[in-house]
Design a protein around this motif. Sequence first.
Motif, PDB file in Angstrom:
ATOM      1  N   GLU A 290      -7.662   9.580  -0.746  1.00 14.18           N
ATOM      2  CA  GLU A 290      -6.747  10.608  -1.240  1.00 14.18           C
ATOM      3  C   GLU A 290      -5.402  10.528  -0.512  1.00 14.18           C
ATOM      4  O   GLU A 290      -4.339  10.673  -1.123  1.00 14.18           O
ATOM      5  CB  GLU A 290      -7.366  12.003  -1.059  1.00 14.18           C
ATOM      6  N   GLU A 291      -5.444  10.289   0.802  1.00 14.37           N
ATOM      7  CA  GLU A 291      -4.204  10.190   1.575  1.00 14.37           C
ATOM      8  C   GLU A 291      -3.424   8.938   1.192  1.00 14.37           C
ATOM      9  O   GLU A 291      -2.197   8.991   1.042  1.00 14.37           O
ATOM     10  CB  GLU A 291      -4.526  10.186   3.071  1.00 14.37           C
ATOM     11  N   LEU A 292      -4.121   7.826   1.026  1.00 17.26           N
ATOM     12  CA  LEU A 292      -3.442   6.596   0.615  1.00 17.26           C
ATOM     13  C   LEU A 292      -2.834   6.728  -0.772  1.00 17.26           C
ATOM     14  O   LEU A 292      -1.777   6.175  -1.064  1.00 17.26           O
ATOM     15  CB  LEU A 292      -4.425   5.422   0.628  1.00 17.26           C
ATOM     16  N   ASN A 293      -3.489   7.467  -1.632  1.00 16.71           N
ATOM     17  CA  ASN A 293      -2.984   7.692  -2.981  1.00 16.71           C
ATOM     18  C   ASN A 293      -1.609   8.357  -2.948  1.00 16.71           C
ATOM     19  O   ASN A 293      -0.746   8.065  -3.780  1.00 16.71           O
ATOM     20  CB  ASN A 293      -3.962   8.562  -3.772  1.00 16.71           C
ATOM     21  N   LEU A 294      -1.396   9.231  -1.971  1.00 17.21           N
ATOM     22  CA  LEU A 294      -0.112   9.920  -1.839  1.00 17.21           C
ATOM     23  C   LEU A 294       0.913   9.064  -1.101  1.00 17.21           C
ATOM     24  O   LEU A 294       2.110   9.122  -1.391  1.00 17.21           O
ATOM     25  CB  LEU A 294      -0.303  11.252  -1.100  1.00 17.21           C
ATOM     26  N   ILE A 295       0.455   8.256  -0.151  1.00 23.85           N
ATOM     27  CA  ILE A 295       1.363   7.398   0.609  1.00 23.85           C
ATOM     28  C   ILE A 295       1.878   6.262  -0.264  1.00 23.85           C
ATOM     29  O   ILE A 295       3.088   5.971  -0.287  1.00 23.85           O
ATOM     30  CB  ILE A 295       0.656   6.844   1.857  1.00 23.85           C
ATOM     31  N   ILE A 296       0.966   5.602  -0.993  1.00 24.87           N
ATOM     32  CA  ILE A 296       1.348   4.464  -1.834  1.00 24.87           C
ATOM     33  C   ILE A 296       1.804   5.003  -3.185  1.00 24.87           C
ATOM     34  O   ILE A 296       1.057   5.057  -4.159  1.00 24.87           O
ATOM     35  CB  ILE A 296       0.171   3.481  -1.984  1.00 24.87           C
ATOM     36  N   SER A 297       3.046   5.435  -3.240  1.00 23.61           N
ATOM     37  CA  SER A 297       3.573   6.104  -4.432  1.00 23.61           C
ATOM     38  C   SER A 297       5.084   5.940  -4.497  1.00 23.61           C
ATOM     39  O   SER A 297       5.750   5.705  -3.486  1.00 23.61           O
ATOM     40  CB  SER A 297       3.210   7.592  -4.408  1.00 23.61           C
ATOM     41  N   GLU A 298       5.619   6.067  -5.709  1.00 22.50           N
ATOM     42  CA  GLU A 298       7.069   6.126  -5.886  1.00 22.50           C
ATOM     43  C   GLU A 298       7.520   7.559  -5.675  1.00 22.50           C
ATOM     44  O   GLU A 298       6.904   8.491  -6.187  1.00 22.50           O
ATOM     45  CB  GLU A 298       7.458   5.647  -7.278  1.00 22.50           C
ATOM     46  N   LYS A 299       8.596   7.737  -4.919  1.00 22.24           N
ATOM     47  CA  LYS A 299       9.046   9.077  -4.545  1.00 22.24           C
ATOM     48  C   LYS A 299      10.478   9.301  -5.006  1.00 22.24           C
ATOM     49  O   LYS A 299      11.346   8.448  -4.834  1.00 22.24           O
ATOM     50  CB  LYS A 299       8.934   9.254  -3.026  1.00 22.24           C
ATOM     51  N   PHE A 300      10.724  10.480  -5.579  1.00 19.85           N
ATOM     52  CA  PHE A 300      12.041  10.843  -6.076  1.00 19.85           C
ATOM     53  C   PHE A 300      12.345  12.285  -5.659  1.00 19.85           C
ATOM     54  O   PHE A 300      11.492  13.160  -5.785  1.00 19.85           O
ATOM     55  CB  PHE A 300      12.106  10.731  -7.606  1.00 19.85           C
TER      56      PHE A 300
ATOM     57  N   VAL B 182       9.078  14.372  -5.780  1.00 16.83           N
ATOM     58  CA  VAL B 182       8.100  14.062  -6.822  1.00 16.83           C
ATOM     59  C   VAL B 182       7.496  12.699  -6.529  1.00 16.83           C
ATOM     60  O   VAL B 182       8.210  11.732  -6.249  1.00 16.83           O
ATOM     61  CB  VAL B 182       8.751  14.081  -8.213  1.00 16.83           C
ATOM     62  N   LEU B 183       6.164  12.606  -6.587  1.00  9.70           N
ATOM     63  CA  LEU B 183       5.451  11.376  -6.297  1.00  9.70           C
ATOM     64  C   LEU B 183       4.706  10.890  -7.537  1.00  9.70           C
ATOM     65  O   LEU B 183       3.994  11.670  -8.163  1.00  9.70           O
ATOM     66  CB  LEU B 183       4.431  11.578  -5.174  1.00  9.70           C
ATOM     67  N   GLU B 184       4.900   9.617  -7.895  1.00 12.61           N
ATOM     68  CA  GLU B 184       4.064   8.968  -8.903  1.00 12.61           C
ATOM     69  C   GLU B 184       3.169   7.988  -8.158  1.00 12.61           C
ATOM     70  O   GLU B 184       3.626   6.969  -7.648  1.00 12.61           O
ATOM     71  CB  GLU B 184       4.894   8.233  -9.948  1.00 12.61           C
ATOM     72  N   THR B 185       1.884   8.299  -8.055  1.00 18.14           N
ATOM     73  CA  THR B 185       0.984   7.559  -7.190  1.00 18.14           C
ATOM     74  C   THR B 185       0.571   6.231  -7.809  1.00 18.14           C
ATOM     75  O   THR B 185       0.829   5.971  -8.986  1.00 18.14           O
ATOM     76  CB  THR B 185      -0.276   8.384  -6.881  1.00 18.14           C
ATOM     77  N   TYR B 186      -0.123   5.420  -7.005  1.00 16.66           N
ATOM     78  CA  TYR B 186      -0.517   4.083  -7.463  1.00 16.66           C
ATOM     79  C   TYR B 186      -1.443   4.156  -8.679  1.00 16.66           C
ATOM     80  O   TYR B 186      -1.467   3.247  -9.505  1.00 16.66           O
ATOM     81  CB  TYR B 186      -1.195   3.317  -6.322  1.00 16.66           C
ATOM     82  N   ASN B 187      -2.228   5.243  -8.814  1.00 21.28           N
ATOM     83  CA  ASN B 187      -3.137   5.375  -9.954  1.00 21.28           C
ATOM     84  C   ASN B 187      -2.557   6.277 -11.040  1.00 21.28           C
ATOM     85  O   ASN B 187      -3.275   6.876 -11.822  1.00 21.28           O
ATOM     86  CB  ASN B 187      -4.502   5.890  -9.506  1.00 21.28           C
ATOM     87  N   ALA B 188      -1.196   6.374 -11.055  1.00 19.52           N
ATOM     88  CA  ALA B 188      -0.449   7.035 -12.140  1.00 19.52           C
ATOM     89  C   ALA B 188      -0.667   8.539 -12.195  1.00 19.52           C
ATOM     90  O   ALA B 188      -0.571   9.137 -13.269  1.00 19.52           O
ATOM     91  CB  ALA B 188      -0.773   6.396 -13.491  1.00 19.52           C
ATOM     92  N   GLU B 189      -0.942   9.170 -11.070  1.00 18.29           N
ATOM     93  CA  GLU B 189      -0.969  10.632 -11.000  1.00 18.29           C
ATOM     94  C   GLU B 189       0.399  11.125 -10.536  1.00 18.29           C
ATOM     95  O   GLU B 189       1.152  10.399  -9.890  1.00 18.29           O
ATOM     96  CB  GLU B 189      -2.043  11.111 -10.022  1.00 18.29           C
ATOM     97  N   TYR B 190       0.701  12.394 -10.879  1.00 21.06           N
ATOM     98  CA  TYR B 190       1.958  12.997 -10.450  1.00 21.06           C
ATOM     99  C   TYR B 190       1.677  14.136  -9.462  1.00 21.06           C
ATOM    100  O   TYR B 190       0.881  15.030  -9.734  1.00 21.06           O
ATOM    101  CB  TYR B 190       2.746  13.542 -11.647  1.00 21.06           C
ATOM    102  N   TRP B 191       2.342  14.049  -8.301  1.00 16.68           N
ATOM    103  CA  TRP B 191       2.246  15.075  -7.274  1.00 16.68           C
ATOM    104  C   TRP B 191       3.659  15.437  -6.837  1.00 16.68           C
ATOM    105  O   TRP B 191       4.634  14.776  -7.198  1.00 16.68           O
ATOM    106  CB  TRP B 191       1.458  14.562  -6.062  1.00 16.68           C
TER     107      TRP B 191
END
Length: 279
Positions: free
Chosen positions: A178-188, A220-229
Amino acid sequence: HTRRSSNLYCFGQEVQMDGCFKKWFGNIVTCLHLAVDKGTKKVLAGWFEYQETTRGYFVLFFLMIINYGIPKRVKTDNRTTFSNNGNEVDTTQIGNICKMLGIELITTSIPQGKPNVERENGVFKNRLMSELRHEGITDIDEANKYLNEVFIPKMNKKFSYEIDEKTSMMKPNDYSEEELNLIISEKFTRIIDNASSIKLPVDVTIGEVVTFMRKTECTVLETYNAEYWCEIENNYYKLIEIENRDTTMKKEVNNKIQIEKNKYIPPKNHPWRKNMMLR
């Protein structure tokens, strides 16, 4: 049997990444993303996408870290995923991820600068395409499954060197998935607006929508598995899409009742009336 390496490089000291386009399966061209350890020649991860994408490399990072750990260095080409026009890596999405994870990111425009991954691309062209064709695989999801569960383990067992834990420079991974999912993400960076939102932040611990003051800054984060946080005030919230709502008020009309339109009657001084009088 795995072989012992006489290579001067240790496991995790340098991981090389690259993408290769080919008709790997079926009749369409796809891009195979690969991550190869320089010291052991071990393929750490592979992933098919229809294009060479940032997300494809996100998946490589995720699979590599989950299965092996965090390398000291990653070497790639100069594409904009990794470096900007001035060949600087600190301003890119993956550059920021590497900085957060403590990975040194190096880019090069010379294919000979990352010979291990280039060599594996050639080996995979000869072997992987034949196996995918033999297995009758034409779907990208099936191809990724076969690649990581069957082909890469088989190739590593046959051709890679044994990992020497005493000299390994691969740092153990202490992050959860779960933590890696948020770290490995595109951020805007975005500003919260009352009018133009299409997604709402949800506190996943309580399952409720959280509201914030207008003009609050968020990431805004678009994670490696295409979720938005999104990250607001050092807290993470999952973004859910607002359901379509029809806000237009409509009158109910009985189509069986014909509504008579008001007839247009020209005024007395209308030119048409004058012409009629002359006749």
